[in-house]
Scaffold this active site. Structure first.
Site, short mmCIF file in Angstrom:
data_model
loop_
_atom_site.label_atom_id
_atom_site.label_comp_id
_atom_site.label_asym_id
_atom_site.label_seq_id
_atom_site.Cartn_x
_atom_site.Cartn_y
_atom_site.Cartn_z
N HIS A 1 4.33 -0.41 13.42
CA HIS A 1 3.16 -0.08 14.57
C HIS A 1 3.14 -1.39 15.55
CE1 HIS A 1 0.04 1.74 16.76
NE2 HIS A 1 -0.92 0.88 16.15
N GLY B 1 0.83 -1.08 -0.09
CA GLY B 1 -0.08 0.01 0.16
C GLY B 1 0.89 1.23 -0.21
N ALA B 2 0.39 2.37 0.25
CA ALA B 2 1.15 3.70 0.39
C ALA B 2 2.45 3.57 1.31
CB ALA B 2 0.35 4.92 1.00
N GLN B 3 2.42 2.98 2.34
CA GLN B 3 3.41 2.82 3.30
C GLN B 3 4.64 1.83 2.73
OE1 GLN B 3 5.23 4.68 5.53
NE2 GLN B 3 3.45 5.75 6.46
N GLY C 1 2.75 7.74 3.66
CA GLY C 1 3.76 6.96 2.77
C GLY C 1 4.27 7.82 1.59
N ARG D 1 -0.38 -11.81 -0.82
CA ARG D 1 -1.25 -13.21 -0.90
C ARG D 1 -1.38 -13.58 -2.19
NH1 ARG D 1 -6.18 -11.91 1.95
NH2 ARG D 1 -5.58 -9.73 1.05
N GLU E 1 1.58 15.08 14.68
CA GLU E 1 0.70 14.89 13.73
C GLU E 1 -0.45 15.67 13.44
OE1 GLU E 1 0.32 10.54 13.07
OE2 GLU E 1 2.03 10.00 14.24
N SER F 1 -2.10 -3.68 -4.83
CA SER F 1 -0.99 -3.82 -4.39
C SER F 1 0.27 -4.66 -5.17
CB SER F 1 -0.91 -4.78 -3.09
OG SER F 1 -1.44 -5.75 -3.38
#
Lengths: 488, 493
Positions: free
Chosen positions: B132, B46-48, B158, B68, B393, B78
């Site tokens: 995280h 994804g973005a990150q 990201g 997957r 943030e 993805s």
């Protein structure tokens, strides 16, 4: 039909608290098409923006549109710089983002962008194709805005203005980034819309302008000064010949020799579309190349590979400094050896950096400064800033300076580390003729020490004399490679 | 699996909460060397995932992606992200066994399933990297004892991680080593090298722990970051409509106001934001925010208590197991608010006008930032950690609101943030009912300075400036912001 269309009286305008226009008077009559030329920073863009109502000014600007004409009673300004937004209305784009593929499209396509412009101004869609074809832009309809090169962004803005045919059209540096065919065709199109009733104000220092241009002027000390057509390319008296800072000309030891760039069948594609096809090219240390090609021929993509900016470099048989890309080197190790200037580097450069920070950041290949450079780098920076005549702007933010001055600062940034390779992609955009010649002489000087040079320029007259080899791209392919062509 | 934090004795809980070391740039001189030649396999693109991978590869590291089977066969986004940027993509079975470092960048909710699938495939002595700590701390995931578990958490979206890297900078980053999984003692060196690979070492790196990261991150996102911005936005919009302000104007003021206001916060902290107001408006905003702090303090404390005890994650995971019943209902309700349904009007609002006509939001932001910070510090979280999860943030979420409004903002933030945001918003709105009846258009919708002479009392202004400037979030912020030199301004519409 000689009643004034634009009547400007006692116009005063300040840019960042400094007076730019002072009691300027200008009358534009119904049959006139003007060219504004002269030094960068003299106030041309400010004046254009004032007429277009895009900036605040004091004094009187009276514009009388001809109500009987069919053309839209509008002043339309085509900026000297491209600007676009994403689908969420933001313009937080970053340097070379266009090469990083993301599955979700965040910007509109050229087609939808033009359609919404046409709808807004109720323009006939059938008139569009001719304009697109003349500027060699028809192929780009399905491209998204983020994918366009700087020259293509310029064209998109020009297409809109030519399609709109406003009663008064102001074009600020319209030829920047355009290849020679497009420049010629643009002039033909401008002559056509002039015949149809659009009045033109061109801001440019080019020699080739539309035949309909019949008045010429410069801005001097805040006032408009009319000149004769043949006077505009005379050199100014201000000829500054400062010595090149010694830290740049001292014989540089350890310039590596041998192969620097080697591309074997390099191909870059986005989905079905191939932007570079089977490129084979070798550059050895110390060679001076010019890279030619029409807009969209793949020049910027080719250079992005060399500068470590293109992700597809990792999927190609492509060697830099003797190592295959993707064999453990970092892009910062590559960038360390290269001095780069390009329209995109300029456009995405940190606008909130000061001139001083921008120049010194060339040592680190960053856009803006993130660390303390230490004494010797600081003093070299000061020296180079003086050499470029930017002393008084040292602490000024980049976005508070006119384009030409910003460009000078970025050119200083490009050469400050006296790199092994100079990649100069239209380095003199936004500079006046004198500045251009001056910079090209500097490039000649720097290159005496075995520097490798790759130069992109759409104007043959603006190329440094040390160039000896040429590679020509056409539609993503190498059309020709010539060696020893410019030596004489 | 049981909550890891709750299995620890108090001494060790305090110990781990207190890991907080703002690292010197000299600690990163070894660059990426520790990871050179090692195989980094990122799970998820994804973005990150994509942007961290692009940076790591550009730093000379060997990066590939594992997805997957269904994502690969279905050529999902993805898969496209990874292949179109010329990365190798393979199934877990193909890539995990040879990986030296497996980087888990999937959404929180999938962590248990993903880790259970990859762990048996991981080679002896490999490293598992998280960005995280929820899975480890709250879900209590047990990782095989030969595996090193580390965390590298860039504190930005990201796209920003990539944008800052390519311009030669980076984004502030937290790194941590899980004390239960550091068998070879190599965790910290690898985390530092990974951090250099993403560019984080150029913008300030905070050494933290899984526990400190989770407990502060959850608190920040529920209260000031997402929760309070949502509550404040909805209440402000409704108030303006009630008082007859044009709906299009109100919608635009709310949508873009938070971004403009917190941009000042980003550069100059609470002080910088308050300094954008006239003196009389600043005094008013100060008073209003003091009142807001008193009203909301118990709620902030309840959120922090529930996060510390694990009650929050227990209830949230119940909802996950229940097919997201509460989450989906709250999400739908957000989509139905009048603010969400009113498009921003085609009006021009000058930058300063956002401050002058939206003083209420300035008060909300000051109250929320200070309260979140104070509550975290009282709970044993160190000021540096608390700063990143509160003040730092806030502008990032505000930017997301400007781009997407509330409904879509909630869709793009993390699973835990979205749930926590609604939870806070549900409880906060009734708390502020009486307060809001007193609010008039001078605080929201019209220029506060209109019809006032601008005069203030010297003593009260000095006292207020003093109170603002000496708050701990300001003193610690000044130090940390210095490390994030030349932050880029966000270009707004």
């Amino acid at each position: 039909m000689s009643q004034p269309v634009v009547k400007i009286t006692n116009l005063n305008l300040k840019y960042q608290h400094k007076p730019v226009l002072q009691d300027l008077n200008w009358t534009i009559k119904g049959d006139e098409h003007w060219l504004l030329c002269g030094e960068s920073g003299s106030g041309k863009t400010s004046l254009a923006k004032a007429i277009s109502g895009l900036t605040h000014s004091y004094g009187n600007i009276e514009i009388t549109f001809n109500q009987e004409r069919e053309l839209p009673p509008l002043v339309y300004y085509v900026a000297n710089w491209f600007q676009f937004k994403d689908l969420e209305g933001q313009s937080n784009f970053y340097y070379q983002q266009r090469y990083n593929k993301q599955s979700a499209e965040t910007t509109a396509t050229v087609k939808t962008e033009l359609e919404s412009f046409g709808k807004k101004h109720a323009l006939p869609i059938d008139a569009l194709d001719t304009i697109l074809a003349a500027l060699g832009f028809s192929e780009q309809k399905d491209a998204t805005l983020i994918q366009l090169s700087s020259g293509e962004h310029k064209k998109l803005q020009l297409v809109k203005s030519l399609w709109l045919k406003p009663q008064l059209l102001i074009l600020d540096l319209p030829y920047n980034g355009l290849d020679s065919t497009s420049r010629r065709n643009l002039n033909t199109l401008l002559e056509e819309i002039a015949k149809a009733g659009t009045q033109l104000i061109l801001i440019s220092n080019e020699t080739e302008v539309p035949d309909c241009i019949n008045r010429f002027a410069m801005i001097k000390e805040g006032q408009l000064v009319e000149i004769a057509g043949h006077e505009r390319n005379l050199k100014g008296t201000k000829s500054v010949n400062r010595p090149v800072p010694a830290f740049l000309t001292d014989a540089v030891s350890l310039r590596p020799s041998g192969e620097i760039i080697k591309m074997i069948d390099v191909t870059i594609s986005y989905g079905e579309k191939k932007v570079l096809k089977n490129i084979n090219w070798e550059v050895n240390a110390g060679e001076k190349w010019v890279l030619h090609g029409h807009n969209g021929s793949g020049k910027s993509t080719l250079l992005s590979l060399i500068c470590g900016d293109h992700p597809q470099a990792y999927a190609n048989n492509f060697h830099l400094f003797g190592n295959k890309r993707g064999s453990g080197e970092s892009i910062w190790e590559i960038k360390e050896r290269i001095g780069l200037i390009s329209p995109e580097l300029h456009w995405y450069f940190d606008p909130s950096a000061t001139v001083w920070q921008s120049v010194v950041s060339g040592f680190y290949d960053s856009s803006g400064l993130f660390c303390d450079p230490g004494y010797s780098k600081k003093s070299q920076t000061d020296e180079l800033i003086s050499y470029f005549g930017l002393d008084e702007y040292k602490n000024t933010l980049m976005n508070e300076l006119p384009l030409g001055k910003q460009r000078l600062a970025l050119l200083a940034r490009t050469i400050i580390k006296n790199p092994e390779i100079l990649i100069l992609d239209e380095p003199c955009q936004g500079l006046d003729q004198q500045q251009t010649e001056h910079f090209n002489r500097l490039v000649d000087d720097l290159c005496k020490n075995g520097t490798t040079l790759i130069y992109v320029g759409h104007f043959d007259a603006q190329i440094p004399s040390c160039i000896e080899k040429r590679i020509l791209l056409e539609n993503g392919e190498v059309k020709s490679i010539e060696t020893d062509i410019y030596t004489n | 699996m049981s909550n890891y934090f709750n299995t620890l004795p108090l001494r060790e809980q305090l110990n781990q909460l207190g890991v907080c070391d703002f690292m010197d740039s000299g600690e990163f001189l070894d660059g990426v060397n520790v990871l050179k030649g090692k195989k980094l396999v990122i799970v998820g693109c994804g973005a990150q995932g994509l942007n961290q991978g692009l940076n790591l590869r550009d730093s000379g590291l060997d990066v590939s992606y594992t997805l997957r089977k269904e994502a690969i066969e279905g050529k999902r986004d993805s898969w496209k992200n990874a292949t179109e940027n010329n990365f190798t993509v393979g199934t877990y079975e193909e890539l995990i066994p040879s990986a030296d470092v497996v980087v888990n960048l999937t959404p929180d909710k999938q962590h248990t399933a993903v880790v259970n699938a990859i762990m048996p495939l991981m080679k002896q002595g490999a490293t598992l990297l998280y960005s995280h700590g929820f899975n480890i701390v709250e879900e209590g995931m047990q990782i095989r004892k030969d595996i090193t578990v580390i965390m590298v958490a860039p504190k930005c979206p990201g796209s920003e991680v990539r944008a800052e890297y390519v311009r030669g900078f980076g984004v502030p980053t937290l790194i941590a080593v899980h004390p239960e999984n550091n068998p070879e003692g190599k965790g910290l060196a690898q985390a530092k090298a990974y951090c250099v690979g993403t560019g984080g070492h150029r913008a300030g790196v905070l050494r933290s722990s899984f526990v400190a990261e989770v407990k502060s991150d959850l608190m920040g996102e529920q209260t000031i970051l997402c929760g309070l911005l949502q509550t404040g936005s909805i209440l402000s919009f409704d108030k303006m409509i009630e008082k007859g302000i044009d709906a299009g104007y109100a919608s635009k003021l709310v949508q873009y106001g938070v971004e403009v206001i917190t941009e000042a916060l980003k550069h100059g902290g609470v002080t910088g934001m308050m300094d954008r107001l006239s003196n009389p408006a600043k005094i008013k905003a100060f008073e209003v925010s003091e009142e807001l702090k008193d009203i909301m303090r118990p709620l902030f404390q309840k959120h922090q208590d529930d996060i510390m005890s694990g009650e929050f994650s227990r209830v949230m995971m119940e909802d996950w197991a229940n097919g997201d019943k509460n989450l989906l209902a709250w999400r739908a309700a957000t989509g139905e608010t009048a603010f969400e349904k009113t498009p921003a009007g085609d009006v021009k609002i000058a930058e300063q006008e956002y401050f002058d006509n939206y003083t209420l939001m300035v008060a909300f932001v000051r109250a929320g930032v200070e309260l979140a910070f104070e509550t975290m510090v009282q709970a044993g979280i160190k000021p540096e950690s608390a700063y990143y999860e509160s003040l730092h943030e806030t502008p990032l979420i505000a930017n997301t609101i400007a781009r997407k409004k509330l409904f879509e903002m909630n869709r793009v933030i993390s699973d835990t943030a979205e749930y926590g945001c609604y939870l806070f918003d549900q409880a906060c709105k009734p708390l502020l009912k009486d307060f809001m009846t007193k609010v008039d258009t001078d605080l929201v919708g019209k220029n506060f300075n209109e019809g006032k002479d601008g005069g203030v009392d010297n003593q009260s202004l000095i006292a207020i400036n003093e109170a603002l400037r000496t708050h701990q979030v300001e003193t610690i912020g000044a130090k940390l912001r210095k490390a994030m030199t030349a932050m880029k301004s966000i270009k707004t519409a």
